[in-house]
Design a protein around this motif. Structure first.
Motif, PDB file in Angstrom:
ATOM      1  N   GLU A  17     -69.298  18.043  -8.861  1.00  0.00           N
ATOM      2  CA  GLU A  17     -70.402  18.084 -10.318  1.00  0.00           C
ATOM      3  C   GLU A  17     -69.168  18.802 -11.531  1.00  0.00           C
ATOM      4  N   LEU A  18     -68.803  19.762 -11.636  1.00  0.00           N
ATOM      5  CA  LEU A  18     -67.774  20.885 -12.020  1.00  0.00           C
ATOM      6  C   LEU A  18     -66.712  20.138 -12.487  1.00  0.00           C
ATOM      7  N   SER A  19     -66.381  19.802 -10.713  1.00  0.00           N
ATOM      8  CA  SER A  19     -64.754  19.142 -11.560  1.00  0.00           C
ATOM      9  C   SER A  19     -64.456  18.403  -9.803  1.00  0.00           C
ATOM     10  N   PRO A  20     -65.039  16.678 -10.837  1.00  0.00           N
ATOM     11  CA  PRO A  20     -64.889  15.359 -10.124  1.00  0.00           C
ATOM     12  C   PRO A  20     -64.072  14.984  -9.542  1.00  0.00           C
ATOM     13  N   TYR A  21     -63.196  15.719 -10.414  1.00  0.00           N
ATOM     14  CA  TYR A  21     -61.608  14.692  -9.781  1.00  0.00           C
ATOM     15  C   TYR A  21     -60.849  15.853  -8.077  1.00  0.00           C
ATOM     16  N   THR A  22     -61.083  16.810  -8.572  1.00  0.00           N
ATOM     17  CA  THR A  22     -60.294  18.042  -7.411  1.00  0.00           C
ATOM     18  C   THR A  22     -61.567  18.831  -6.837  1.00  0.00           C
ATOM     19  N   GLY A 262     -47.147  17.126 -19.742  1.00  0.00           N
ATOM     20  CA  GLY A 262     -49.063  16.435 -19.183  1.00  0.00           C
ATOM     21  C   GLY A 262     -49.020  15.068 -18.359  1.00  0.00           C
ATOM     22  N   ARG A 263     -48.253  14.037 -19.400  1.00  0.00           N
ATOM     23  CA  ARG A 263     -47.697  12.758 -18.436  1.00  0.00           C
ATOM     24  C   ARG A 263     -47.166  12.958 -17.401  1.00  0.00           C
ATOM     25  N   LEU A 264     -46.038  14.071 -17.108  1.00  0.00           N
ATOM     26  CA  LEU A 264     -45.810  13.555 -15.977  1.00  0.00           C
ATOM     27  C   LEU A 264     -46.851  14.552 -14.284  1.00  0.00           C
ATOM     28  N   PHE A 265     -47.750  14.206 -14.353  1.00  0.00           N
ATOM     29  CA  PHE A 265     -48.420  14.829 -13.386  1.00  0.00           C
ATOM     30  C   PHE A 265     -49.592  13.628 -12.864  1.00  0.00           C
ATOM     31  N   GLY A 266     -49.269  13.447 -11.392  1.00  0.00           N
ATOM     32  CA  GLY A 266     -49.791  11.666 -10.923  1.00  0.00           C
ATOM     33  C   GLY A 266     -51.530  12.018 -11.005  1.00  0.00           C
ATOM     34  N   ALA A 267     -52.187  10.725 -10.753  1.00  0.00           N
ATOM     35  CA  ALA A 267     -53.854  11.344 -10.634  1.00  0.00           C
ATOM     36  C   ALA A 267     -53.701  11.746  -8.866  1.00  0.00           C
ATOM     37  N   ASP A 268     -52.525  11.517  -7.401  1.00  0.00           N
ATOM     38  CA  ASP A 268     -52.640  12.813  -6.696  1.00  0.00           C
ATOM     39  C   ASP A 268     -52.071  13.981  -7.669  1.00  0.00           C
ATOM     40  N   GLY A 269     -52.118  14.208  -7.997  1.00  0.00           N
ATOM     41  CA  GLY A 269     -51.621  15.846  -8.339  1.00  0.00           C
ATOM     42  C   GLY A 269     -50.239  15.883  -8.337  1.00  0.00           C
ATOM     43  N   SER A 270     -49.183  15.050  -8.134  1.00  0.00           N
ATOM     44  CA  SER A 270     -47.606  15.546  -7.869  1.00  0.00           C
ATOM     45  C   SER A 270     -47.156  15.739  -9.033  1.00  0.00           C
ATOM     46  N   SER A 309     -55.262  22.279 -11.087  1.00  0.00           N
ATOM     47  CA  SER A 309     -55.478  22.553  -9.729  1.00  0.00           C
ATOM     48  C   SER A 309     -55.437  21.156  -9.005  1.00  0.00           C
ATOM     49  N   GLY A 310     -55.254  20.176  -9.519  1.00  0.00           N
ATOM     50  CA  GLY A 310     -54.407  18.838  -8.819  1.00  0.00           C
ATOM     51  C   GLY A 310     -53.133  18.659  -8.219  1.00  0.00           C
ATOM     52  N   ALA A 311     -52.845  19.806  -8.876  1.00  0.00           N
ATOM     53  CA  ALA A 311     -51.069  20.473  -8.296  1.00  0.00           C
ATOM     54  C   ALA A 311     -50.803  21.346  -7.086  1.00  0.00           C
ATOM     55  N   LEU A 312     -51.309  22.314  -7.599  1.00  0.00           N
ATOM     56  CA  LEU A 312     -51.939  23.207  -6.277  1.00  0.00           C
ATOM     57  C   LEU A 312     -52.923  22.407  -5.123  1.00  0.00           C
ATOM     58  N   ARG A 313     -53.630  21.646  -4.562  1.00  0.00           N
ATOM     59  CA  ARG A 313     -54.196  21.182  -3.870  1.00  0.00           C
ATOM     60  C   ARG A 313     -53.013  19.788  -3.386  1.00  0.00           C
ATOM     61  N   HIS A 314     -52.650  19.004  -4.193  1.00  0.00           N
ATOM     62  CA  HIS A 314     -51.784  18.424  -4.398  1.00  0.00           C
ATOM     63  C   HIS A 314     -50.756  18.765  -2.654  1.00  0.00           C
ATOM     64  N   PHE A 315     -50.700  20.026  -3.330  1.00  0.00           N
ATOM     65  CA  PHE A 315     -49.066  21.258  -1.576  1.00  0.00           C
ATOM     66  C   PHE A 315     -50.221  21.467  -0.783  1.00  0.00           C
ATOM     67  N   LEU A 316     -50.748  22.174  -0.987  1.00  0.00           N
ATOM     68  CA  LEU A 316     -51.553  22.720   0.315  1.00  0.00           C
ATOM     69  C   LEU A 316     -52.394  21.599   0.909  1.00  0.00           C
ATOM     70  N   ASP A 369     -65.347  24.100 -18.237  1.00  0.00           N
ATOM     71  CA  ASP A 369     -65.696  22.752 -18.809  1.00  0.00           C
ATOM     72  C   ASP A 369     -65.632  21.836 -17.518  1.00  0.00           C
ATOM     73  N   ARG A 370     -65.902  20.693 -17.226  1.00  0.00           N
ATOM     74  CA  ARG A 370     -66.059  19.531 -16.687  1.00  0.00           C
ATOM     75  C   ARG A 370     -64.408  19.129 -17.036  1.00  0.00           C
ATOM     76  N   GLU A 371     -64.242  18.544 -15.021  1.00  0.00           N
ATOM     77  CA  GLU A 371     -62.792  18.064 -15.342  1.00  0.00           C
ATOM     78  C   GLU A 371     -62.345  16.582 -16.117  1.00  0.00           C
ATOM     79  N   GLU A 372     -61.695  16.274 -17.263  1.00  0.00           N
ATOM     80  CA  GLU A 372     -61.596  15.879 -17.773  1.00  0.00           C
ATOM     81  C   GLU A 372     -60.014  14.571 -16.779  1.00  0.00           C
ATOM     82  N   PRO A 373     -59.958  13.249 -16.857  1.00  0.00           N
ATOM     83  CA  PRO A 373     -58.815  12.585 -16.514  1.00  0.00           C
ATOM     84  C   PRO A 373     -57.448  13.166 -17.187  1.00  0.00           C
ATOM     85  N   LEU A 374     -56.477  13.518 -15.957  1.00  0.00           N
ATOM     86  CA  LEU A 374     -54.803  13.193 -16.853  1.00  0.00           C
ATOM     87  C   LEU A 374     -54.402  12.298 -17.392  1.00  0.00           C
TER      88      LEU A 374
END
Length: 602
Positions: A17-22, A262-270, A309-316, A369-374
């Motif tokens: 709910e708070l973090s719909p993407y990650t 901020g434009r250099l991060f993919g939707a998968d967090g990379s 969070s997307g970047a951290l999760r991407h690698f872990l 705040d609620r996560e928003e898209p990249l």
């Protein structure tokens, strides 16, 4: 035998709910920090002055320097963890690092098992002194102020060695600045510290080229060091010092950089795998967090957390830590081709910078705040970055980001794939020979020389380089949606000289790459191109042709990279007409781009 690592607490449940993407919240960040810190405990020396992590090789600075690196970079993680919790330290992280200060700075016994190398003997220790200094500055009420006078004096003596001129003329100048900031706060040789800060900032100022971009030293070296060093240290110092005038100078630069970054991060967090020291991984999140901390960011709080969070999760989530919970030398898992000579077992822990967000209080909007898209998830975009000579291309349907390089020069003298390619993406390569245009001379493909930007604008960027004496190549990229037009004008080459254009190196489970000839190429091939940081196997398409009899020959190709299922042929996305050196491209949506390849640009 190393001690047994304490068992970390179970991971918190996801909050979609708070973090719909990650799904991640601040609790996840704290838990991840604790897991990383607890995992390194078994590798500490007897009195914790060194953390001797296992690995396939020592760095060029030697094993004692590597042990200091393991200590300093994990100390930085512990500092973010504890300072962000206002001194709460349920796992007793700081006690170990305090004991390590006492043993590591026992310089009267240089052969002691825990003693740190002297900076005069081991320049790499200057790098690590910055992490020690930030950590002491952040945790001063709980660690530094509680030390005995002897340990404080020995630590200060060791740190003071970092205040001389930098032995490396690049971002290393900022290590002295960072050490001086702590010493100034602690009231230690404040005049000398002030002079170091002024000298360091003056040198780095020579490399600020505008629009939020620094070159990492003389020339045009642009990569992640802009974010995790050249902006990070001055802005963090200004923030911690409460220096409004300094923050008013460097904060807007950070904001301008983050608008592009901020434009250099993919939707998968990379993050974009472009440049050196890629093994620092989620250190890429440091600058966005710092923007939120200081208020100098174009990113909303929800987008900041989604990016980090997307970047951290991407690698872990993709094997960045091994079965022992240790960060490995590589990208997802171990991957030696992205390492440098200075990479040792402790090097990946500069990823600790990515935890700077823990300095934000739990009630900060970046956490609540609620996560928003990249940007890459919001809309298709092609963004020219004029100062570094880069073109950023993203597609919302697959969240994939591509970077077309028309302006960054590599640090190394060889053909480093992490710098010397025309294109990079968040889902491919870099490989030994992907996204490269070469002439084949004496049976060998030429290397790409230093790129000299020749212009950019909406949807396009251009550059020139000299791959061989007497030969000049002018290159142009136009992009729209997922389609790319790649043009190269070759001048000065003898008639009949073979040329080769390669495309994207993709893995079997990766995106779909396409490469089609438009003009100048007569043969198409595909070959196995070995491992990339995305996986052990890749294949890359290539186009082949030869130069003509005239003074210049123009080669034009269409390319595409997409994660869309069953993508249409790239030839259906763009119609390219060539008249002399002028390209007229009619895109699938009916819009038209007209550009000339080679000077004068029009």
């Amino acid at each position: 035998m190393p001690e047994h690592a304490p068992e970390p607490a179970p991971a918190p449940p996801e909050d979609r709910e708070l973090s719909p993407y990650t799904g991640w919240t601040r609790d996840h960040w704290e838990a991840a920090a604790d897991r990383l810190l607890l995992a390194v405990r078994p590798y500490g020396s007897r009195h914790h002055g060194l953390i001797n992590l296992p690995g396939p090789r020592p760095s060029s600075s030697g094993v004692r320097s590597d042990g200091l690196e393991g200590y300093a970079r994990t100390f930085l993680l512990a500092a973010f963890r504890v300072a962000g919790a206002a001194g709460g330290d349920p796992h007793g992280h700081l006690d170990r690092y305090a004991e390590g200060l006492a043993s590591g700075t026992a310089l009267s016994h240089p052969r002691a098992a825990d003693a740190w190398p002297l900076m005069a003997d081991t320049p790499q220790a200057i790098v690590e002194s910055a992490s020690v200094a930030i950590s002491l500055r952040l945790t001063r009420p709980w660690l530094w102020d509680a030390l005995d006078d002897g340990t404080r004096q020995r630590t200060a003596d060791w740190l003071l060695s970092a205040l001389g001129p930098s032995p490396v003329d690049n971002n290393w100048w900022l290590f002295g600045l960072t050490v001086a900031g702590f010493l100034q706060d602690a009231g230690i040789e404040t005049d000398r510290a002030r002079r170091t800060i002024e000298r360091s900032l003056a040198r780095v100022e020579d490399w600020y080229l505008g629009d939020g971009w620094y070159s990492d030293g003389d020339g045009r070296a642009f990569d992640h060091y802009n974010a995790w060093a050249l902006h990070f240290y001055p802005v963090l110092h200004a923030h911690l010092a409460g220096d409004k005038a300094m923050l008013d100078r460097y904060g807007p630069r950070l904001r301008a950089h983050l608008d592009a970054y901020g434009r250099l991060f993919g939707a998968d967090g990379s993050p974009m795998p472009f440049g050196r020291s890629l093994t620092y991984r989620f250190a890429a999140a440091a600058a966005p967090w710092l923007g939120a901390l200081t208020g100098h960011t174009p990113l909303t709080p929800g987008a900041t957390r989604r990016l980090a969070s997307g970047a951290l999760r991407h690698f872990l989530d993709r094997g960045a830590t091994d079965a022992r919970g240790l960060l490995t030398l590589g990208w997802h898992g171990p991957y030696e081709p992205v390492l440098q000579s200075y990479s040792g077992p402790g090097s990946p822990y500069w990823a600790s910078k990515g935890f700077a967000g823990l300095l934000l209080p739990p009630g900060h909007p970046a956490w609540t705040d609620r996560e928003e898209p990249l940007p890459a998830e919001s809309a298709d975009a092609v963004t020219p970055l004029a100062t570094p000579g880069l073109l950023v291309q993203s597609t919302a349907a697959d969240g994939l980001v591509r970077l077309h390089n028309h302006g960054s020069r590599q640090h190394a003298t060889d053909d480093d794939p992490c710098y010397a390619r025309f294109a990079y993406s968040t889902r491919t390569g870099p490989a030994a020979d992907d996204n490269h245009f070469a002439l084949v001379i004496a049976g060998r493909p030429t290397r790409r020389g230093p790129a000299e930007p020749e212009g950019s604008g909406p949807g396009w960027a251009a550059s020139a380089h000299t791959p061989h004496p007497g030969i000049r190549v002018h290159s142009l990229t136009l992009a729209h949606g997922r389609a790319e037009v790649r043009a190269h004008l070759v001048t000065g080459a003898p008639a009949g000289t073979p040329v080769r254009q390669t495309g994207w190196a993709t893995t079997p489970d990766g995106p779909t790459a396409q490469l089609q000839p438009v003009q100048g190429y007569t043969v198409r091939s595909t070959s196995d191109t070995g491992p990339t940081l995305q996986g052990p196997l890749s294949r890359t398409a290539a186009l082949h042709g030869t130069t003509g009899d005239g003074p210049a020959t123009l080669f034009v190709a269409l390319a595409s990279l997409t994660d869309e299922p069953d993508p249409a042929p790239v030839t259906a996305l763009a119609d390219v007409e060539v008249a002399g050196r002028t390209l007229t491209v009619t895109w699938q949506d009916g819009t038209t781009s007209v550009r000339t390849c080679g000077p004068p640009w029009s």
